[in-house]
Design an enzyme around this catalytic site. Structure first.
Site, mmCIF file in Angstrom:
data_model
loop_
_atom_site.group_PDB
_atom_site.id
_atom_site.type_symbol
_atom_site.label_atom_id
_atom_site.label_comp_id
_atom_site.label_asym_id
_atom_site.label_seq_id
_atom_site.Cartn_x
_atom_site.Cartn_y
_atom_site.Cartn_z
ATOM 1 N N ASN A 154 0.865 -1.183 0.000
ATOM 2 C CA ASN A 154 0.000 0.000 0.000
ATOM 3 C C ASN A 154 0.900 1.230 0.000
ATOM 4 O O ASN A 154 1.486 1.568 1.021
ATOM 5 C CB ASN A 154 -0.898 -0.027 1.250
ATOM 6 C CG ASN A 154 -1.721 1.247 1.392
ATOM 7 O OD1 ASN A 154 -1.771 2.074 0.472
ATOM 8 N ND2 ASN A 154 -2.359 1.406 2.539
ATOM 9 N N TRP A 155 0.991 1.876 -1.170
ATOM 10 C CA TRP A 155 1.912 3.025 -1.296
ATOM 11 C C TRP A 155 1.364 4.270 -0.605
ATOM 12 O O TRP A 155 2.059 5.255 -0.455
ATOM 13 C CB TRP A 155 2.159 3.351 -2.770
ATOM 14 C CG TRP A 155 2.876 2.281 -3.533
ATOM 15 C CD1 TRP A 155 3.205 1.012 -3.103
ATOM 16 C CD2 TRP A 155 3.357 2.371 -4.880
ATOM 17 N NE1 TRP A 155 3.859 0.329 -4.094
ATOM 18 C CE2 TRP A 155 3.965 1.133 -5.201
ATOM 19 C CE3 TRP A 155 3.337 3.371 -5.850
ATOM 20 C CZ2 TRP A 155 4.542 0.881 -6.446
ATOM 21 C CZ3 TRP A 155 3.905 3.122 -7.096
ATOM 22 C CH2 TRP A 155 4.507 1.889 -7.381
ATOM 23 N N LYS A 156 0.091 4.252 -0.234
ATOM 24 C CA LYS A 156 -0.571 5.437 0.342
ATOM 25 C C LYS A 156 -0.355 6.619 -0.618
ATOM 26 O O LYS A 156 -0.275 6.394 -1.822
ATOM 27 C CB LYS A 156 -0.056 5.700 1.760
ATOM 28 C CG LYS A 156 -0.136 4.419 2.619
ATOM 29 C CD LYS A 156 0.040 4.637 4.078
ATOM 30 C CE LYS A 156 -0.105 3.296 4.804
ATOM 31 N NZ LYS A 156 0.017 3.408 6.237
ATOM 32 N N HIS A 168 -9.522 1.380 5.467
ATOM 33 C CA HIS A 168 -8.202 1.617 6.069
ATOM 34 C C HIS A 168 -8.347 2.631 7.216
ATOM 35 O O HIS A 168 -9.130 3.573 7.112
ATOM 36 C CB HIS A 168 -7.227 2.142 5.011
ATOM 37 C CG HIS A 168 -5.801 2.095 5.473
ATOM 38 N ND1 HIS A 168 -5.301 3.009 6.370
ATOM 39 C CD2 HIS A 168 -4.803 1.224 5.219
ATOM 40 C CE1 HIS A 168 -4.026 2.708 6.625
ATOM 41 N NE2 HIS A 168 -3.703 1.620 5.941
ATOM 42 N N GLU A 187 -6.626 5.041 8.073
ATOM 43 C CA GLU A 187 -6.398 6.441 7.675
ATOM 44 C C GLU A 187 -7.652 7.022 7.027
ATOM 45 O O GLU A 187 -7.947 8.207 7.179
ATOM 46 C CB GLU A 187 -5.185 6.525 6.729
ATOM 47 C CG GLU A 187 -3.887 6.264 7.504
ATOM 48 C CD GLU A 187 -2.760 5.660 6.680
ATOM 49 O OE1 GLU A 187 -2.840 5.651 5.438
ATOM 50 O OE2 GLU A 187 -1.788 5.176 7.306
ATOM 51 N N GLU A 206 -4.912 -4.563 10.894
ATOM 52 C CA GLU A 206 -3.890 -3.533 10.998
ATOM 53 C C GLU A 206 -4.091 -2.765 12.298
ATOM 54 O O GLU A 206 -4.878 -1.802 12.334
ATOM 55 C CB GLU A 206 -3.997 -2.565 9.818
ATOM 56 C CG GLU A 206 -3.839 -3.213 8.459
ATOM 57 C CD GLU A 206 -3.340 -2.212 7.405
ATOM 58 O OE1 GLU A 206 -2.252 -2.442 6.877
ATOM 59 O OE2 GLU A 206 -4.017 -1.213 7.157
ATOM 60 N N GLY A 231 2.866 2.725 10.608
ATOM 61 C CA GLY A 231 3.786 3.834 10.399
ATOM 62 C C GLY A 231 4.546 4.250 11.643
ATOM 63 O O GLY A 231 5.150 5.319 11.676
ATOM 64 N N SER A 261 3.857 -1.769 10.198
ATOM 65 C CA SER A 261 5.322 -1.805 10.308
ATOM 66 C C SER A 261 5.909 -3.168 9.953
ATOM 67 O O SER A 261 6.886 -3.599 10.564
ATOM 68 C CB SER A 261 5.770 -1.342 11.700
ATOM 69 O OG SER A 261 5.320 -0.020 11.953
ATOM 70 N N GLY A 278 2.981 -1.002 4.206
ATOM 71 C CA GLY A 278 2.991 0.417 3.875
ATOM 72 C C GLY A 278 4.395 0.879 3.514
ATOM 73 O O GLY A 278 4.905 0.584 2.432
ATOM 74 N N GLY A 279 5.035 1.562 4.445
ATOM 75 C CA GLY A 279 6.345 2.181 4.208
ATOM 76 C C GLY A 279 7.356 1.280 3.504
ATOM 77 O O GLY A 279 8.019 1.711 2.543
HETATM 78 P P1 13P Z 1 3.206 0.674 7.564
HETATM 79 O O1 13P Z 1 3.724 -0.623 6.967
HETATM 80 O O2 13P Z 1 3.911 1.886 6.995
HETATM 81 O O3 13P Z 1 3.177 0.636 9.043
HETATM 82 O O4 13P Z 1 1.684 0.815 7.067
HETATM 83 C C1 13P Z 1 0.829 -0.246 7.202
HETATM 84 C C2 13P Z 1 -0.416 0.069 6.477
HETATM 85 O O5 13P Z 1 -1.160 0.954 6.868
HETATM 86 C C3 13P Z 1 -0.729 -0.693 5.258
HETATM 87 O O6 13P Z 1 -2.009 -0.449 4.809
#
Ligand code: 13P
Length: 248
Positions: free
Chosen positions: A9-11, A93, A95, A165, A171, A210, A231-232
């Site tokens: 997930n590149w956000k 999600h 966010e 999650e 993050g 993470s 994510g990251g």
């Molecule tokens: P991180 O891997 O950056 O913690 O993000 C997880 C995430 O929200 C994937 O959707």
């Protein structure tokens, strides 16, 4: 045996330069029976689709509108995502829940339209730190699951994915321990077995929060962890490839 699935997930990250540096190394790899996909921002879905065409790499979107079409400026529909070659759509999600006011009811509507379109919804659920501290983890994730079933019916998860999650791990660099994640995954699978029609044993449950190359193998070794929503670490080709290798 459930197939492992890793989704990046590149956000709201990325650029043409990132597509050019990240995707070619990924396309040179093969990950055995694991499925691997990327969920770039909608602005790059078309370009990513063209780059990965003919490969086994899959495409997902991070969001979709709950309506078919119409006067919804700035929004994207399921039929557009299908035309672009998506297979997965993230929904709920944390966010989106936190910054964009998505309630359980909106999440359920989005889940429904994704499912009707034939795309695979990836329902994201998870508790905040405060909720965990108050021992409300089960209650929160069950509520998030039940809202979808109440709207769609007990077969809601027949062709779907759930991503656990924990909000406190997203993050933050603070990963759930394999045992903590496994505990919740097991609870989720039991809850689905008790409340849903269909086969809870075949439902893919991904962990997100993470996840990185250094902790992927131990998380993925747990009985009810069927993959990762990354994510990251999905923005770094070396890290992401190593996570996918751990799933292969
Ligand atoms: P991180 O891997 O950056 O913690 O993000 C997880 C995430 O929200 C994937 O959707």
């Amino acid at each position: 045996m459930r197939q492992k699935i890793i989704l990046g997930n590149w956000k709201m990250n990325g650029s043409r330069a990132l597509l050019a540096s990240l995707l070619p190394p990924l396309l040179r790899e093969s990950f055995g029976s694991a499925r691997v996909g990327v969920c770039p921002p909608v602005a790059y879905l078309g370009q990513v689709a063209a780059i990965i065409e003919g490969s086994s790499l899959e495409l997902g979107a991070q969001n979709v509108n709950e309506h078919d079409k119409g006067a919804y400026t700035g929004e994207t529909s399921v039929s557009m995502l299908k035309e672009l070659g998506c297979r997965y759509v993230l929904v709920g999600h944390s966010e989106r829940r936190q910054y964009f006011g998505e309630t359980d009811a909106i999440v359920a509507e989005k889940f429904a339209i994704i499912r009707r379109s034939g795309l695979i919804p990836v329902l994201c659920i998870g508790e905040t730190q405060e909720e965990r501290d108050q021992d409300q983890t089960d209650q929160v994730v069950f509520r998030q699951i039940d809202a979808v079933q109440a709207h769609i019916g007990s077969d809601a998860f027949a062709n779907a994915i759930i991503a656990y999650e924990p909000v406190w791990a997203i993050g933050t660099g603070k990963t759930a321990t394999p045992a903590q994640a496994q505990d919740v995954h097991q609870l989720i699978r039991r809850h689905i077995a008790e409340t849903a029609a269909g086969d809870a044993e075949s439902l893919p449950l991904l962990y997100g929060g993470s996840m990185k190359a250094a902790n992927a193998a131990e998380l993925l070794a747990m009985a009810d962890i069927d993959g990762g929503l990354v994510g990251g670490a999905s923005l770094d080709s070396r890290e992401f490839i190593d996570i996918c290798r751990a799933a292969a």
